[in-house]
Design a protein around this motif. Structure first.
Motif, mmCIF file in Angstrom:
data_model
loop_
_atom_site.group_PDB
_atom_site.id
_atom_site.type_symbol
_atom_site.label_atom_id
_atom_site.label_comp_id
_atom_site.label_asym_id
_atom_site.label_seq_id
_atom_site.Cartn_x
_atom_site.Cartn_y
_atom_site.Cartn_z
ATOM 1 N N ALA A 15 0.846 -1.205 0.000
ATOM 2 C CA ALA A 15 0.000 0.000 0.000
ATOM 3 C C ALA A 15 0.878 1.250 0.000
ATOM 4 O O ALA A 15 0.582 2.238 -0.693
ATOM 5 C CB ALA A 15 -0.923 -0.016 1.216
ATOM 6 N N ALA A 16 1.971 1.203 0.764
ATOM 7 C CA ALA A 16 2.882 2.352 0.828
ATOM 8 C C ALA A 16 3.560 2.568 -0.529
ATOM 9 O O ALA A 16 3.737 3.706 -0.972
ATOM 10 C CB ALA A 16 3.930 2.129 1.911
ATOM 11 N N ALA A 17 3.908 1.473 -1.199
ATOM 12 C CA ALA A 17 4.553 1.582 -2.518
ATOM 13 C C ALA A 17 3.591 2.237 -3.513
ATOM 14 O O ALA A 17 3.992 3.095 -4.306
ATOM 15 C CB ALA A 17 4.978 0.196 -3.006
ATOM 16 N N LEU A 18 2.320 1.862 -3.449
ATOM 17 C CA LEU A 18 1.324 2.470 -4.344
ATOM 18 C C LEU A 18 1.158 3.959 -4.027
ATOM 19 O O LEU A 18 1.042 4.789 -4.932
ATOM 20 C CB LEU A 18 -0.027 1.746 -4.207
ATOM 21 N N ALA A 19 1.189 4.300 -2.727
ATOM 22 C CA ALA A 19 1.069 5.707 -2.323
ATOM 23 C C ALA A 19 2.249 6.526 -2.846
ATOM 24 O O ALA A 19 2.081 7.657 -3.311
ATOM 25 C CB ALA A 19 0.980 5.802 -0.801
ATOM 26 N N GLU A 83 9.733 9.862 1.959
ATOM 27 C CA GLU A 83 9.189 9.325 3.203
ATOM 28 C C GLU A 83 7.667 9.412 3.125
ATOM 29 O O GLU A 83 7.131 10.446 2.717
ATOM 30 C CB GLU A 83 9.705 10.140 4.388
ATOM 31 N N VAL A 84 6.993 8.332 3.478
ATOM 32 C CA VAL A 84 5.536 8.374 3.485
ATOM 33 C C VAL A 84 5.042 7.788 4.809
ATOM 34 O O VAL A 84 5.579 6.796 5.303
ATOM 35 C CB VAL A 84 4.937 7.657 2.235
ATOM 36 N N ILE A 85 4.056 8.468 5.412
ATOM 37 C CA ILE A 85 3.505 7.998 6.682
ATOM 38 C C ILE A 85 2.066 7.558 6.423
ATOM 39 O O ILE A 85 1.255 8.338 5.918
ATOM 40 C CB ILE A 85 3.555 9.104 7.764
ATOM 41 N N LEU A 86 1.783 6.304 6.726
ATOM 42 C CA LEU A 86 0.426 5.784 6.477
ATOM 43 C C LEU A 86 -0.246 5.399 7.780
ATOM 44 O O LEU A 86 0.405 4.897 8.710
ATOM 45 C CB LEU A 86 0.468 4.538 5.588
ATOM 46 N N MET A 185 11.835 5.375 1.335
ATOM 47 C CA MET A 185 12.296 4.852 0.042
ATOM 48 C C MET A 185 13.721 5.328 -0.208
ATOM 49 O O MET A 185 14.016 6.518 -0.066
ATOM 50 C CB MET A 185 11.371 5.296 -1.086
ATOM 51 N N PHE A 186 14.585 4.395 -0.563
ATOM 52 C CA PHE A 186 16.014 4.688 -0.733
ATOM 53 C C PHE A 186 16.463 4.393 -2.165
ATOM 54 O O PHE A 186 15.821 3.644 -2.894
ATOM 55 C CB PHE A 186 16.852 3.780 0.189
ATOM 56 N N ARG A 187 17.629 4.978 -2.516
ATOM 57 C CA ARG A 187 18.346 4.546 -3.712
ATOM 58 C C ARG A 187 19.845 4.595 -3.404
ATOM 59 O O ARG A 187 20.256 5.186 -2.400
ATOM 60 C CB ARG A 187 17.998 5.408 -4.927
ATOM 61 N N VAL A 188 20.624 4.018 -4.292
ATOM 62 C CA VAL A 188 22.072 4.098 -4.144
ATOM 63 C C VAL A 188 22.471 5.518 -4.535
ATOM 64 O O VAL A 188 22.021 6.009 -5.576
ATOM 65 C CB VAL A 188 22.761 3.038 -5.041
ATOM 66 N N PRO A 189 23.295 6.232 -3.737
ATOM 67 C CA PRO A 189 23.658 7.619 -4.078
ATOM 68 C C PRO A 189 24.271 7.702 -5.469
ATOM 69 O O PRO A 189 25.102 6.870 -5.834
ATOM 70 C CB PRO A 189 24.688 7.991 -3.003
ATOM 71 N N LEU A 190 23.856 8.719 -6.226
ATOM 72 C CA LEU A 190 24.299 8.841 -7.617
ATOM 73 C C LEU A 190 25.778 9.188 -7.739
ATOM 74 O O LEU A 190 26.407 8.910 -8.734
ATOM 75 C CB LEU A 190 23.462 9.911 -8.334
ATOM 76 N N THR A 191 26.330 9.806 -6.672
ATOM 77 C CA THR A 191 27.706 10.294 -6.723
ATOM 78 C C THR A 191 28.747 9.189 -6.573
ATOM 79 O O THR A 191 29.926 9.431 -6.729
ATOM 80 C CB THR A 191 27.940 11.302 -5.591
#
Ligand SMILES: O=C(O)C(=O)C[C@]1(C(=O)O)C=C[C@@H](O)C=C1
Length: 192
Positions: A15-19, A83-86, A185-191
């Protein structure tokens, strides 16, 4: 774009991913949600490049820090992108109505969900022990597949119990009606 998430279909993380995708205004077909079950798998998939974004629950207003995410993120160099708060509502289901609540011997769910519902679970199933499984939405799957005995109840989102055609016992069973989970939600830093 691939977004990996802690959990499976109809979990709170789903549900959080859809949000998140709605908030980012991603159009259908432009992203894929990848169910990775655990926070550890999410971090591994991010680091290997299997997914570009990774989502997991990190904190809950009743249960506190989400341990599996805290452990998975320890010493990892990841960039927080969203960041999402559900508001989280848990329901409890059993296999069918011929099983009395007093005969339920075990309640399974994610440890965080069991923690958030501890007092209500003791009231509803006075003779049951609690046992952890990897994700709320895996609990009804395991019970209908026969991986647990028929006297096992589950805690999960209403949509998950209905999806597996279990029998609803009670909804909104979190011990405080105001129950919120923070998802990051995270990603690998682009730098790098
Ligand atoms: O996504 C789910 O449904 C989960 O089982 C995980 C999780 C968590 O890790 O906190 C997510 C939200 C709720 O707080 C309860 C459990």
């Amino acid at each position: 774009m691939k977004i990996g998430y802690q959990g499976v279909l109809h979990s709170h993380n789903h549900a959080a991913a859809l949000a998140v995708t709605e908030e980012m205004q991603l159009t259908e077909g432009s992203f894929e949600l990848v169910p990775l079950i655990s926070s550890k798998n999410v971090v591994e998939a991010l680091l290997s490049g299997e997914v570009e974004y990774g989502l997991m629950a990190v904190q809950n207003s009743i249960g506190g820090v989400v341990k599996e995410s805290q452990e998975a993120l320890l010493d990892k160099d990841l960039e927080l992108v969203k960041e999402v708060i559900l508001s989280i509502s848990h329901s409890t289901f059993k296999l069918n109505n011929s099983i009395k609540n007093d005969d339920i011997t075990e309640v399974i769910s994610h440890p965080q969900a069991l923690k958030q519902c501890a007092t209500n679970l003791k009231r509803i199933y006075p003779n049951a022990m609690v046992a952890p499984v990897e994700n709320t939405a895996l609990a009804p799957k395991y019970v209908v597949e026969g991986k647990f005995g028929k006297n096992t109840a589950v805690v999960c989102a209403k949509v998950a119990g209905e999806y597996y055609k279990m029998t609803l016992v009670e909804e909104g069973i979190q011990d405080k009606s105001d129950n919120r989970t923070t998802f990051n939600m995270f990603r690998v830093p682009l730098t790098r």
